[in-house]
Design an enzyme around this catalytic site. Structure first.
Site, PDB file in Angstrom:
ATOM      1  N   HIS A 108       0.849  -1.194   0.000  1.00 40.02           N
ATOM      2  CA  HIS A 108       0.000   0.000   0.000  1.00 40.02           C
ATOM      3  C   HIS A 108       0.884   1.243   0.000  1.00 40.02           C
ATOM      4  CE1 HIS A 108      -3.519  -2.267   1.819  1.00 40.02           C
ATOM      5  NE2 HIS A 108      -2.537  -3.023   2.262  1.00 40.02           N
ATOM      6  N   TYR A 109       0.297   2.390  -0.368  1.00 42.00           N
ATOM      7  CA  TYR A 109       0.875   3.652   0.097  1.00 42.00           C
ATOM      8  C   TYR A 109      -0.047   4.241   1.139  1.00 42.00           C
ATOM      9  CZ  TYR A 109      -1.942   6.414  -3.401  1.00 42.00           C
ATOM     10  OH  TYR A 109      -2.919   6.992  -4.162  1.00 42.00           O
ATOM     11  N   THR A 110       0.530   5.115   2.002  1.00 42.58           N
ATOM     12  CA  THR A 110      -0.264   5.654   3.105  1.00 42.58           C
ATOM     13  C   THR A 110      -1.279   6.672   2.614  1.00 42.58           C
ATOM     14  OG1 THR A 110       1.548   7.207   3.492  1.00 42.58           O
ATOM     15  CG2 THR A 110       1.433   5.265   4.931  1.00 42.58           C
TER      16      THR A 110
ATOM     17  N   GLU B 232       2.411  -0.773   4.680  1.00 44.45           N
ATOM     18  CA  GLU B 232       2.101   0.603   4.284  1.00 44.45           C
ATOM     19  C   GLU B 232       3.412   1.321   3.966  1.00 44.45           C
ATOM     20  OE1 GLU B 232      -0.574   2.330   3.724  1.00 44.45           O
ATOM     21  OE2 GLU B 232      -2.206   1.143   4.592  1.00 44.45           O
TER      22      GLU B 232
ATOM     23  N   HIS C 121      -2.528  -3.162  -3.415  1.00 43.85           N
ATOM     24  CA  HIS C 121      -3.884  -3.015  -2.892  1.00 43.85           C
ATOM     25  C   HIS C 121      -4.868  -2.844  -4.055  1.00 43.85           C
ATOM     26  CE1 HIS C 121      -6.641  -0.950   0.329  1.00 43.85           C
ATOM     27  NE2 HIS C 121      -7.049  -2.149   0.004  1.00 43.85           N
TER      28      HIS C 121
ATOM     29  N   ASP D 290      -3.575   2.339  -4.871  1.00 41.49           N
ATOM     30  CA  ASP D 290      -2.242   2.290  -4.275  1.00 41.49           C
ATOM     31  C   ASP D 290      -1.610   0.907  -4.422  1.00 41.49           C
ATOM     32  OD1 ASP D 290      -4.306   1.487  -2.293  1.00 41.49           O
ATOM     33  OD2 ASP D 290      -2.672   1.330  -0.857  1.00 41.49           O
TER      34      ASP D 290
HETATM   35 ZN   LIG Z   1      -4.085   0.541   0.571  1.00 41.69          ZN
END
Ligand SMILES: [Zn+2]
Length: 253
Positions: free
Chosen positions: A34-36, A99, A141, A151
């Site tokens: 993921h990215y935050t 993340e 994700h 993301d």
């Molecule tokens: Zn995500």
């Protein structure tokens, strides 16, 4: 607090209350990146530890490479939400979530620094080795929730990860002219495209109609595997890249 980190990499513990039991007998076989998507790392950590937010991840990697563990790997963290891959729903049951700090598309999406990617690579290698996670189950994700999520996005260096031994990736077929398919089209070639997307893992109904669900799956595929153009149009480069990935993927075992 006697909690220990699961990885031997230098890691800070930032325990989050947001986790629960994994289902009985459920094996960890998937890694979700993921990215935050928030303005700062600290804001993201606070949210991932806020019981009212009801979200979390097992790890967070800052842009300078600082690594935090928030949830023990044995516990079910709440990162993927409503999700699907290769016939399975609720990917949180069977996955570990990382993340990766980046403001994301909403707050100034930018390249992931080398120091950050180096730690992401080492962490992914460690997690995949300890759990026997297969290359094709290291996913974005957006792969498991294409209608809701984008993301870690098209700037994420999946090629660099693959060179380091993380995930499935091939040099995409160059973009050229020729026949293509897009939302609104229908017929046998669309059905063939849907069959390939579904076989790869995406949630797509195989009905020969290039509907919104098909466009979103194509978009997610491009974001991960053909990031040069992410437009939801199945051009020859997209179709050929998908076909080659299917051919190169090890047989399920
Ligand atoms: Zn995500």
């Amino acid at each position: 607090m006697s909690q220990k980190t699961d990885t031997s990499l230098p890691t800070r513990l930032r325990p989050s209350p947001n986790h629960n039991e994994r289902p009985e007998g459920c094996r960890i076989d998937t890694l979700i990146l993921h990215y935050t998507g928030m303005t700062s790392a600290e804001a993201a950590i606070r949210r991932l530890c806020d019981p009212r937010a009801e979200v979390s991840a097992h790890y967070l990697v800052e842009e300078d490479g600082a690594l935090h563990q928030l949830v023990p790997e044995a516990r079910r963290a709440w990162h993927a939400g409503v999700s699907f891959w290769q016939g399975a729903r609720d990917i949180n049951d069977r996955s570990i979530g990382i993340e990766i700090v980046n403001p994301g598309h909403e707050f100034g999406y930018r390249a992931f620094p080398g120091a950050q990617i180096e730690v992401v690579v080492q962490l992914c290698l460690d997690i995949c080795r300890r759990h026997g996670i297969r290359a094709e189950r290291v996913l974005a994700h957006s792969d498991v929730a294409p209608a809701r999520k984008e993301d870690p996005g098209e700037l994420f260096p999946w090629d660099a990860l693959a060179r380091a031994g993380v995930g499935l990736w091939l040099e995409p077929e160059p973009i050229s002219g020729g026949r293509f398919f897009q939302e609104g089209d229908s017929g046998q070639p669309v059905e063939a495209l849907q069959s390939m997307l579904a076989l790869f893992g995406y949630e797509v109904e195989i009905d020969g109609v290039y509907d919104t669900q098909t466009r979103l799956a194509v978009t997610a595929f491009q974001r991960h595997f053909r990031p040069e153009r992410v437009d939801g149009v199945a051009d020859m480069s997209t179709i050929t890249t998908l076909h080659r990935l299917l051919q190169n993927r090890p047989a399920p075992g």
